[in-house]
Scaffold this motif. Structure first.
Motif, short mmCIF file in Angstrom:
data_model
loop_
_atom_site.label_atom_id
_atom_site.label_comp_id
_atom_site.label_asym_id
_atom_site.label_seq_id
_atom_site.Cartn_x
_atom_site.Cartn_y
_atom_site.Cartn_z
N TRP A 863 2.02 0.54 -5.36
CA TRP A 863 0.77 0.31 -4.57
C TRP A 863 0.36 -1.14 -4.58
CZ3 TRP A 863 -1.76 1.52 -0.73
CH2 TRP A 863 -3.08 1.19 -0.52
N SER A 864 0.57 -1.78 -5.72
CA SER A 864 0.22 -3.21 -5.77
C SER A 864 1.07 -4.02 -4.80
CB SER A 864 0.38 -3.75 -7.20
OG SER A 864 1.72 -3.60 -7.65
N TYR A 865 2.37 -3.59 -4.70
CA TYR A 865 3.22 -4.27 -3.73
C TYR A 865 2.80 -3.96 -2.30
CZ TYR A 865 6.47 -5.75 -7.39
OH TYR A 865 7.01 -6.33 -8.47
N GLN A 866 2.38 -2.75 -2.07
CA GLN A 866 1.94 -2.37 -0.72
C GLN A 866 0.68 -3.16 -0.30
OE1 GLN A 866 1.80 1.95 -1.38
NE2 GLN A 866 3.33 2.19 0.31
N LYS A 867 -0.23 -3.34 -1.25
CA LYS A 867 -1.44 -4.10 -0.94
C LYS A 867 -1.10 -5.56 -0.57
CE LYS A 867 -3.72 -3.06 -4.67
NZ LYS A 867 -4.82 -3.03 -5.64
N ALA A 868 -0.12 -6.09 -1.28
CA ALA A 868 0.28 -7.47 -0.95
C ALA A 868 0.87 -7.55 0.44
CB ALA A 868 1.29 -7.98 -1.98
N VAL A 869 1.67 -6.54 0.80
CA VAL A 869 2.26 -6.52 2.14
C VAL A 869 1.17 -6.35 3.18
CG1 VAL A 869 3.76 -5.22 3.69
CG2 VAL A 869 4.50 -5.68 1.35
N LEU A 870 0.19 -5.45 2.89
CA LEU A 870 -0.90 -5.25 3.85
C LEU A 870 -1.69 -6.54 4.07
CD1 LEU A 870 -2.26 -1.70 2.78
CD2 LEU A 870 -1.22 -2.33 4.96
N ALA A 871 -1.98 -7.26 2.97
CA ALA A 871 -2.76 -8.51 3.10
C ALA A 871 -1.98 -9.58 3.87
CB ALA A 871 -3.14 -9.02 1.72
N LEU A 872 -0.73 -9.75 3.45
CA LEU A 872 0.08 -10.77 4.12
C LEU A 872 0.32 -10.39 5.57
CD1 LEU A 872 1.70 -13.38 3.85
CD2 LEU A 872 3.67 -12.01 3.13
N GLY A 873 0.58 -9.17 5.84
CA GLY A 873 0.82 -8.73 7.20
C GLY A 873 -0.43 -8.80 8.06
N GLY A 874 -1.60 -8.52 7.42
CA GLY A 874 -2.85 -8.58 8.21
C GLY A 874 -3.15 -10.00 8.67
N VAL A 875 -3.00 -10.93 7.74
CA VAL A 875 -3.25 -12.34 8.13
C VAL A 875 -2.26 -12.80 9.17
CG1 VAL A 875 -3.28 -14.72 7.28
CG2 VAL A 875 -4.30 -12.90 5.91
#
Length: 892
Positions: A863-875
């Motif tokens: 999940w921590s990796y998923q959150k990083a992907v979500l943040a990076l992908g959102g920006v």
């Protein structure tokens, strides 16, 4: 030199006879005495200064009535005045008028400040001596004067016998004390008169004949001398008094006022018959008819004849308003034109029948300009001076005087030359200081006369002095050599010595210059002028031919040919003179001075019709030659043919000017109607119209031609400016149409109808307005044009406003498009980012752990990796959405 003023020092003063008085000095006269009553008391009470003022007032009040009624004031005897009259009735009239004047003076003053006088008049024989009278008549008047009281007039029985018919006057006996020195039987009367009575002054009609010797031919002096010797045959006993003045003018007092007109006619007839052909174009005499108190004590006194002779044309009769009234009063005669009765001292020209034959010439003084005893002057043609003393040598500049004379009416040109001929010429020492805008108008005539032969004069030589100009006609625009280097040195000094008539020094200097430089044409030209002044024409021709061989420019060659032509002409070799003029025309067919000289030669050879045709043609090319033809004495012999043609040209120019003036006014009104006041075309048209108005006030040849020119320029300016404004209107409509079309096309592409609807309606209205104006394009009337122009300005303003709104809507449209595109792209990118992080990432992590165990991605930390992907992908999605939306803006 003008004749001496005839109104001064003309009183008759007979010399004292030797050994007694001749019979003509003993006259019947009325002697009048005035005396101030109580003058000594006035001096004691008021002082000497006030007393002197009182005596002066007494003289000022008493003298005018004496003069008005034909008396002569003989003496001022302290507080008394002595005068005499040849007419006793006039003496009594003057006495009553004097008392009336003192009565008016005393009215309202304190008794101590009043002046009261006594008056006594006696009649008898007296002796007239220079500035004095003697005899028993004087003694008796002086004796009974002390008996008279203040404010009284006492006369003797001898006076009463002469004045019985005088109206408004009554007498009563005046008692004489027994102890007086008056002889037994001497009778006195006290004079009573109606209050306010005002007797008319003694008015006599004067005819003044003034010969103009400067304007007449050589035999006029002889003719006038014959007139003076037999003048009495012209008037017999119709003249009461006559006086011949030092300038040989004749002043006459006629017995009957109406005879003055007959007398003027007889004088003209006498002079015309005796002068013959020399009486043309006018009889050289001025005749003046006036009325006034010219008789005093029987003598003709002209102090009251204050006239400006320069205002009166020769060969004409002038009458004053006062004389006209006097003639009408004494005879039933009509004078046309009648003088203004409100201006009795003004003079008008009248016709007396045979004063002139037919219409007078435009210019009267062609023949008079060159009268004299010498050979014709080389520089100007005048016979009143020798070449060495020609006044043109004092003129150092080209004055353009003829051009300025062209703006004067012909009447004024005549007056200027009349004043020139009858006045004093300017001092030669001052001529070089005269500006081209001299304040004295007579100097304009002076300069104009010498400009007629300008091309033969030293100043024209100076205009060519240092110039390399190849255009002959521009030389006259160049007043003198501007190069100071050219105006220095021995050669310049040598020619200047010729100008001041220092011929010996000039010859020495010029010969020295010749030894130094034998190739300078100016040296030979100056030497030619030197020998012209000496009267050695052969030697002058020799040096001119030498100068011709060394000339470098066409104007220099033309000038030398002119000088040679003049020499041949004055040497009576007209064939060679004509040959020189032909050579000038070969060098320059448009040399107007040469064309004019050729015309003069044609006139001399009797080819009058051809010459006149060529002259008119030349005037139409160069209007300055109108003045040449008008003034030049060389054409005087042909004035009968030339002057009527000049008059026709003047009338033709006047007629065309009047027509052009009307056309110009219509054009001015049109341009004012079509354009605005501040437009430069309107300002310029009004400026030219102002010049037309100024020129219209003067009947001048140049003025008429300028009116035509200015009027035509206004017409051209009006036509061009209006057509230009019409084209501008059409271009403006076309530009507005294009702008409206583009704006409407853009509005139709606009995606948000709710925002563009109102703007589209406004654009449609604007299109309708433009279409309406297109239907009225190039309106034919000024009102419609200005209306259209104003509508176009209004349409442009509305279109500007609509375009501003469209610009704002475009900005809004762009912003909305960007926002919509941004959100659309963001939704896509963020959806992809969620799918990647939540769905694809666990699958990828599983296979990575299987393939690469080192990652160690477990279910506990994924999940921590998923959150990083979500943040990076959102920006990244947001950035990509911005970039993608921005790149799509250009498509809008």
């Amino acid at each position: 030199m003008s004749p001496k003023n005839p109104t001064k020092n003309t009183r008759f003063n007979p010399p004292r006879p030797v050994g007694g008085y001749p019979r003509e000095s003993i006259k019947k006269m009325a002697v009048l005495f005035t005396d101030i009553v109580g003058s000594s008391n006035f001096f004691r009470s008021h002082g000497d200064i006030a007393g002197r003022k009182m005596l002066k007032k007494h003289q000022d009040l008493a003298s005018p009535p004496i003069i008005e009624h034909g008396g002569i004031v003989v003496k001022m005897l302290g507080d008394a005045v002595m005068a005499y009259f040849l007419n006793a009735a006039e003496a009594l009239k003057a006495a009553i008028k004097i008392q009336e004047r003192f009565r008016n003076h005393n009215r309202g003053k304190a008794p101590g400040d009043q002046i009261h006088i006594r008056l006594g008049v006696h009649f008898g024989e007296g002796i007239v001596e220079e500035r004095d009278i003697f005899g028993d008549v004087v003694n008796m008047a002086a004796k009974f004067l002390p008996l008279v009281k203040g404010d009284q007039i006492v006369i003797s029985l001898q006076v009463w016998d002469q004045v019985r018919a005088l109206p408004s006057v009554r007498l009563e006996p005046f008692p004489i004390p027994a102890d007086t020195a008056l002889p037994e039987g001497f009778t006195l009367f006290k004079v009573l008169w109606d209050e306010g009575v005002d007797f008319d002054p003694l008015i006599k009609t004067l005819v003044y004949l003034r010969p103009l010797f400067n304007l007449g031919k050589e035999n006029f002096l002889k003719t006038w001398s014959g007139f003076l010797s037999g003048k009495n045959h012209l008037w017999g006993d119709q003249v009461e008094t006559e006086l011949t003045l030092p300038d040989k003018s004749v002043a006459l007092i006629v017995r009957k006022a109406a005879f003055s007109l007959t007398l003027a006619k007889r004088v003209f007839e006498f002079l015309k018959i005796n002068l013959g052909r020399d009486a043309a174009p006018f009889v050289p005499i001025q005749i003046l008819i006036d009325a006034g108190s010219f008789l005093r004590g029987g003598n003709l006194v002209l102090d009251d004849l204050a006239v400006n002779w320069k205002e009166f044309e020769p060969g004409e009769v002038y009458i004053s308003g006062r004389a006209h009234a006097h003639i009408k009063h004494t005879a039933n005669i009509s004078i046309r034109p009648a003088p203004d009765p409100n201006q009795p001292r003004s003079f008008v020209k009248i016709s007396v029948g045979d004063a002139g034959d037919g219409a007078p010439p435009l210019f009267r003084y062609q023949g008079a300009l060159i009268q004299g005893e010498y050979s014709p002057c080389y520089y100007c043609g005048d016979r009143r001076h020798q070449t060495t003393h020609c006044p043109s040598k004092g003129l150092t500049e080209i004055t353009q005087a003829l051009s300025r004379l062209g703006y004067r009416p012909v009447e004024e040109i005549n007056r200027l030359f009349f004043n020139l001929l009858n006045g004093k010429l300017p001092d030669p020492a001052q001529l070089s200081k005269l500006s081209t805008e001299a304040t004295d108008p007579t100097l304009l005539a002076f300069q104009g006369f010498y400009e007629l032969k300008l091309v033969y004069q030293l100043r024209f030589f100076l205009a060519l002095w240092g110039t390399s100009e190849e255009n002959w006609n521009r030389i006259k625009e160049r007043p003198f050599a501007r190069d100071e280097q050219d105006r220095s040195g021995l050669l310049w000094i040598g020619q200047d010595c010729i100008r001041v008539s220092n011929l010996e020094q000039a010859q020495s200097i010029l010969l020295d210059c010749l030894n130094r430089d034998a190739q300078d044409y100016r040296v030979y030209g100056a030497l030619a002028f030197l020998y012209i002044e000496k009267g050695d024409y052969p030697q002058a021709k020799y040096y001119l031919k030498k100068a011709l061989q060394r000339t470098r420019t066409t104007p220099q060659r033309i000038f030398i040919h002119f000088l040679l032509s003049r020499l041949y002409d004055l040497s009576e070799d007209q064939a060679r003179a004509e040959e020189m003029v032909r050579k000038i025309l070969y060098l320059n067919p448009y040399c107007y001075e040469a064309i004019y000289q050729d015309i003069i030669f044609r006139f001399r050879k009797g080819k009058e019709a051809v010459a006149l045709h060529q002259l008119v043609k030349l005037i139409r090319r160069n209007r300055e030659f109108y003045l040449y033809a008008l003034i030049d004495p060389e054409l005087a012999a042909h004035s009968d043919a030339i002057q009527p043609r000049l008059k026709e040209l003047l009338e033709e120019a006047k007629s065309k000017a009047e027509s052009a003036r009307e056309t110009g006014k219509e054009a001015l009104d049109r341009i004012v109607q079509w354009l605005d006041e501040e437009d430069k075309e309107v300002v310029e048209a009004r400026s030219r119209w102002q010049k037309i108005e100024e020129l219209s006030r003067v009947n001048s040849y140049f003025g008429h031609l300028d009116i035509i020119h200015y009027a035509e320029s206004i017409v051209t300016m009006s036509r061009r400016s209006i057509e230009s404004r019409k084209r501008q209107l059409a271009m403006s409509l076309r530009e507005l149409d294009d702008r409206a079309e583009k704006a409407l096309a853009w509005a139709n592409r606009f995606r948000y109808e709710f925002l563009i609807k109102e703007v589209k309606q406004e654009l449609l209205r604007i299109r309708g307005m433009i279409d309406s104006e297109w239907e009225g394009e190039n309106p034919k009337v000024a009102g419609k044009f200005k209306e259209s122009l104003n509508k176009v300005k209004a349409i442009a303003a509305r279109l500007d406003e609509v375009e501003s709104r469209l610009e704002r809507l475009g900005t809004i449209h762009t912003l909305l498009f960007f926002i919509a595109a941004f959100f659309k792209k963001s939704l896509v990118f963020q959806s992809a980012n969620l799918a990647l992080a939540l769905i694809l990432f666990p699958i990828l992590a599983y296979y990575l752990n299987f393939m690469i165990p080192v990652f160690q991605i477990t279910s506990h930390n994924i999940w921590s990796y998923q959150k990083a992907v979500l943040a990076l992908g959102g920006v990244s999605g947001l950035l990509l959405a911005v970039i993608s939306a921005a790149r799509g803006l250009h498509k809008t």
